[in-house]
Design a protein around this motif. Structure first.
Motif, PDB file in Angstrom:
ATOM      1  N   ALA A  88     -15.647  -6.898  -4.355  1.00 16.24           N
ATOM      2  CA  ALA A  88     -14.308  -6.611  -5.063  1.00 16.24           C
ATOM      3  C   ALA A  88     -13.870  -5.274  -4.511  1.00 16.24           C
ATOM      4  CB  ALA A  88     -14.353  -6.809  -6.242  1.00 16.24           C
ATOM      5  N   TYR A  89     -14.943  -4.097  -4.152  1.00 14.12           N
ATOM      6  CA  TYR A  89     -14.637  -2.821  -3.565  1.00 14.12           C
ATOM      7  C   TYR A  89     -13.990  -2.751  -2.598  1.00 14.12           C
ATOM      8  CZ  TYR A  89     -19.085  -2.786  -1.407  1.00 14.12           C
ATOM      9  OH  TYR A  89     -19.993  -2.934  -0.350  1.00 14.12           O
ATOM     10  N   ALA A  90     -14.535  -3.611  -1.397  1.00 12.63           N
ATOM     11  CA  ALA A  90     -13.583  -3.829  -0.207  1.00 12.63           C
ATOM     12  C   ALA A  90     -12.098  -4.216  -0.274  1.00 12.63           C
ATOM     13  CB  ALA A  90     -14.225  -4.962   0.553  1.00 12.63           C
ATOM     14  N   ILE A  91     -11.861  -5.085  -1.301  1.00 15.18           N
ATOM     15  CA  ILE A  91     -10.378  -5.353  -1.684  1.00 15.18           C
ATOM     16  C   ILE A  91      -9.730  -4.373  -2.391  1.00 15.18           C
ATOM     17  CG2 ILE A  91      -8.719  -6.701  -3.007  1.00 15.18           C
ATOM     18  CD1 ILE A  91     -10.294  -8.817  -1.193  1.00 15.18           C
ATOM     19  N   ARG A  92     -10.250  -3.695  -3.299  1.00  7.74           N
ATOM     20  CA  ARG A  92      -9.718  -2.414  -3.415  1.00  7.74           C
ATOM     21  C   ARG A  92      -9.403  -1.301  -2.580  1.00  7.74           C
ATOM     22  NH1 ARG A  92     -13.622  -3.395  -8.484  1.00  7.74           N
ATOM     23  NH2 ARG A  92     -12.259  -4.393  -9.839  1.00  7.74           N
ATOM     24  N   ALA A  93     -10.448  -1.179  -1.600  1.00  4.32           N
ATOM     25  CA  ALA A  93     -10.237  -0.255  -0.656  1.00  4.32           C
ATOM     26  C   ALA A  93      -8.902  -0.621   0.116  1.00  4.32           C
ATOM     27  CB  ALA A  93     -11.413  -0.093   0.168  1.00  4.32           C
ATOM     28  N   LYS A  94      -8.703  -1.878   0.637  1.00  2.00           N
ATOM     29  CA  LYS A  94      -7.678  -2.165   1.475  1.00  2.00           C
ATOM     30  C   LYS A  94      -6.227  -2.095   0.731  1.00  2.00           C
ATOM     31  CE  LYS A  94      -8.709  -3.266   5.117  1.00  2.00           C
ATOM     32  NZ  LYS A  94      -8.253  -2.735   6.457  1.00  2.00           N
ATOM     33  N   VAL A  95      -6.374  -2.385  -0.555  1.00  2.00           N
ATOM     34  CA  VAL A  95      -5.088  -2.013  -1.521  1.00  2.00           C
ATOM     35  C   VAL A  95      -4.905  -0.752  -1.540  1.00  2.00           C
ATOM     36  CG1 VAL A  95      -4.201  -2.209  -3.619  1.00  2.00           C
ATOM     37  CG2 VAL A  95      -5.419  -4.156  -2.916  1.00  2.00           C
ATOM     38  N   ARG A  96      -5.880   0.232  -1.560  1.00  2.78           N
ATOM     39  CA  ARG A  96      -5.716   1.660  -1.816  1.00  2.78           C
ATOM     40  C   ARG A  96      -5.307   2.124  -0.323  1.00  2.78           C
ATOM     41  NH1 ARG A  96      -8.284   6.258  -4.708  1.00  2.78           N
ATOM     42  NH2 ARG A  96      -7.720   7.890  -3.475  1.00  2.78           N
ATOM     43  N   GLU A  97      -5.573   1.630   0.868  1.00  2.00           N
ATOM     44  CA  GLU A  97      -5.221   2.145   2.115  1.00  2.00           C
ATOM     45  C   GLU A  97      -3.653   1.577   2.227  1.00  2.00           C
ATOM     46  OE1 GLU A  97      -6.184   0.201   6.564  1.00  2.00           O
ATOM     47  OE2 GLU A  97      -7.807   0.555   5.255  1.00  2.00           O
ATOM     48  N   GLN A  98      -3.282   0.590   1.891  1.00  5.88           N
ATOM     49  CA  GLN A  98      -1.939   0.025   1.966  1.00  5.88           C
ATOM     50  C   GLN A  98      -1.119   0.942   0.949  1.00  5.88           C
ATOM     51  OE1 GLN A  98      -0.364  -1.982   3.764  1.00  5.88           O
ATOM     52  NE2 GLN A  98      -2.367  -2.377   4.864  1.00  5.88           N
ATOM     53  N   PHE A  99      -1.425   1.483  -0.197  1.00  4.01           N
ATOM     54  CA  PHE A  99      -0.675   2.581  -1.055  1.00  4.01           C
ATOM     55  C   PHE A  99      -0.570   3.639  -0.434  1.00  4.01           C
ATOM     56  CE2 PHE A  99      -0.835  -0.608  -4.019  1.00  4.01           C
ATOM     57  CZ  PHE A  99       0.181  -0.420  -5.145  1.00  4.01           C
ATOM     58  N   GLU A 100      -1.764   4.226   0.122  1.00 11.96           N
ATOM     59  CA  GLU A 100      -1.884   5.397   0.641  1.00 11.96           C
ATOM     60  C   GLU A 100      -0.760   5.569   2.183  1.00 11.96           C
ATOM     61  OE1 GLU A 100      -5.733   6.413   1.486  1.00 11.96           O
ATOM     62  OE2 GLU A 100      -6.204   7.182  -0.754  1.00 11.96           O
ATOM     63  N   ARG A 101      -0.792   4.457   2.896  1.00 16.87           N
ATOM     64  CA  ARG A 101       0.053   4.382   4.062  1.00 16.87           C
ATOM     65  C   ARG A 101       1.540   4.709   3.687  1.00 16.87           C
ATOM     66  NH1 ARG A 101       0.134  -1.093   7.028  1.00 16.87           N
ATOM     67  NH2 ARG A 101       1.942  -1.245   6.113  1.00 16.87           N
ATOM     68  N   ASN A 102       1.901   4.376   2.417  1.00 13.64           N
ATOM     69  CA  ASN A 102       3.236   4.445   2.148  1.00 13.64           C
ATOM     70  C   ASN A 102       3.593   5.523   1.214  1.00 13.64           C
ATOM     71  OD1 ASN A 102       4.292   2.022   3.593  1.00 13.64           O
ATOM     72  ND2 ASN A 102       3.171   0.816   1.980  1.00 13.64           N
ATOM     73  N   GLN A 103       2.645   6.335   0.672  1.00 13.44           N
ATOM     74  CA  GLN A 103       3.028   7.392  -0.176  1.00 13.44           C
ATOM     75  C   GLN A 103       3.924   8.606   0.631  1.00 13.44           C
ATOM     76  OE1 GLN A 103      -1.054   9.194  -0.367  1.00 13.44           O
ATOM     77  NE2 GLN A 103      -0.632  10.938   0.645  1.00 13.44           N
ATOM     78  N   HIS A 104       4.240   8.310   1.814  1.00 19.21           N
ATOM     79  CA  HIS A 104       5.082   9.626   2.182  1.00 19.21           C
ATOM     80  C   HIS A 104       6.574   8.981   2.424  1.00 19.21           C
ATOM     81  CE1 HIS A 104       1.916  12.340   2.681  1.00 19.21           C
ATOM     82  NE2 HIS A 104       1.216  11.308   3.593  1.00 19.21           N
ATOM     83  N   VAL A 105       6.754   8.009   1.815  1.00 20.49           N
ATOM     84  CA  VAL A 105       8.264   7.448   1.660  1.00 20.49           C
ATOM     85  C   VAL A 105       9.050   8.182   0.720  1.00 20.49           C
ATOM     86  CG1 VAL A 105       9.838   5.469   1.291  1.00 20.49           C
ATOM     87  CG2 VAL A 105       7.347   4.950   2.200  1.00 20.49           C
ATOM     88  N   SER A 106      10.091   8.660   1.280  1.00 22.92           N
ATOM     89  CA  SER A 106      10.991   9.845   0.401  1.00 22.92           C
ATOM     90  C   SER A 106      12.123   9.170   0.218  1.00 22.92           C
ATOM     91  CB  SER A 106      11.350  10.943   1.270  1.00 22.92           C
ATOM     92  OG  SER A 106      11.963  10.536   2.411  1.00 22.92           O
ATOM     93  N   ASP A 107      12.445   8.042   0.444  1.00 28.89           N
ATOM     94  CA  ASP A 107      13.756   7.254  -0.101  1.00 28.89           C
ATOM     95  C   ASP A 107      13.471   6.235  -1.301  1.00 28.89           C
ATOM     96  OD1 ASP A 107      16.276   6.099  -0.195  1.00 28.89           O
ATOM     97  OD2 ASP A 107      16.370   4.614   1.385  1.00 28.89           O
ATOM     98  N   ILE A 108      14.221   6.376  -2.483  1.00 31.36           N
ATOM     99  CA  ILE A 108      13.898   5.791  -3.452  1.00 31.36           C
ATOM    100  C   ILE A 108      14.215   4.424  -3.531  1.00 31.36           C
ATOM    101  CG2 ILE A 108      16.025   6.006  -4.670  1.00 31.36           C
ATOM    102  CD1 ILE A 108      14.079   6.858  -7.130  1.00 31.36           C
ATOM    103  N   LYS A 109      15.191   4.048  -2.615  1.00 31.53           N
ATOM    104  CA  LYS A 109      15.264   2.561  -2.210  1.00 31.53           C
ATOM    105  C   LYS A 109      14.515   2.191  -1.612  1.00 31.53           C
ATOM    106  CE  LYS A 109      20.454   3.059  -2.949  1.00 31.53           C
ATOM    107  NZ  LYS A 109      20.805   2.335  -3.880  1.00 31.53           N
ATOM    108  N   ALA A 110      13.956   2.588  -0.699  1.00 27.35           N
ATOM    109  CA  ALA A 110      12.723   1.918   0.214  1.00 27.35           C
ATOM    110  C   ALA A 110      11.440   1.682  -0.633  1.00 27.35           C
ATOM    111  CB  ALA A 110      12.308   2.797   1.254  1.00 27.35           C
TER     112      ALA A 110
END
Length: 130
Positions: free
Chosen positions: A49-71
């Motif tokens: 399960a921790y590998a799944i959690r790491a992948k999810v975290r990676e996806q969230f971190e990949r999109n953390q710099h999105v600056s448009d609220i609609k995006a």
């Protein structure tokens, strides 16, 4: 277990402020973190399960710099849809394992000859047929 399609359904909503978008993002992140053990058991994966959690975290971190609220709202919608599809077993095992496929791919060769040499299988000996 029966699939209830509306069990995880969410209405599309637009965030009126960054605070609301952040709280929605945190809520989705927590749902994914809590669902990781269930995903492993539903799909009978040989992945902890921790590998799944790491992948999810990676996806969230990949999109953390999105600056448009609609995006951000679109990304949240897609995240909710992906969670719903995963937990309702609307995906196959291969769809879930595809999250990990990018790490396992060998590097692509730079030129034609390197690709040609890599495709040769010298380890097998050819046996003559009688």
């Amino acid at each position: 277990m029966t699939t209830i399609p509306s069990r995880l359904a969410r209405l599309t909503k637009s965030s009126s402020s960054w605070d609301q978008a952040r709280s929605s993002s945190r809520s989705l992140y927590r749902q994914w973190m809590r669902a990781a053990p269930e995903i492993v058991s539903l799909y009978a994966l040989n992945i902890p399960a921790y590998a799944i959690r790491a992948k999810v975290r990676e996806q969230f971190e990949r999109n953390q710099h999105v600056s448009d609220i609609k995006a951000v709202d679109v990304l949240l919608l897609k995240g909710h849809q992906d969670l719903q599809e995963t937990l309702n077993c609307w995906k196959m095992d291969s769809h879930v394992l595809r999250w990990f496929a990018a790490e396992e791919l060998p590097p692509r060769p730079d030129n034609f000859l390197d690709a040609f040499y890599n495709s040769r299988d010298d380890s097998k000996e050819v046996q003559p047929t009688a």
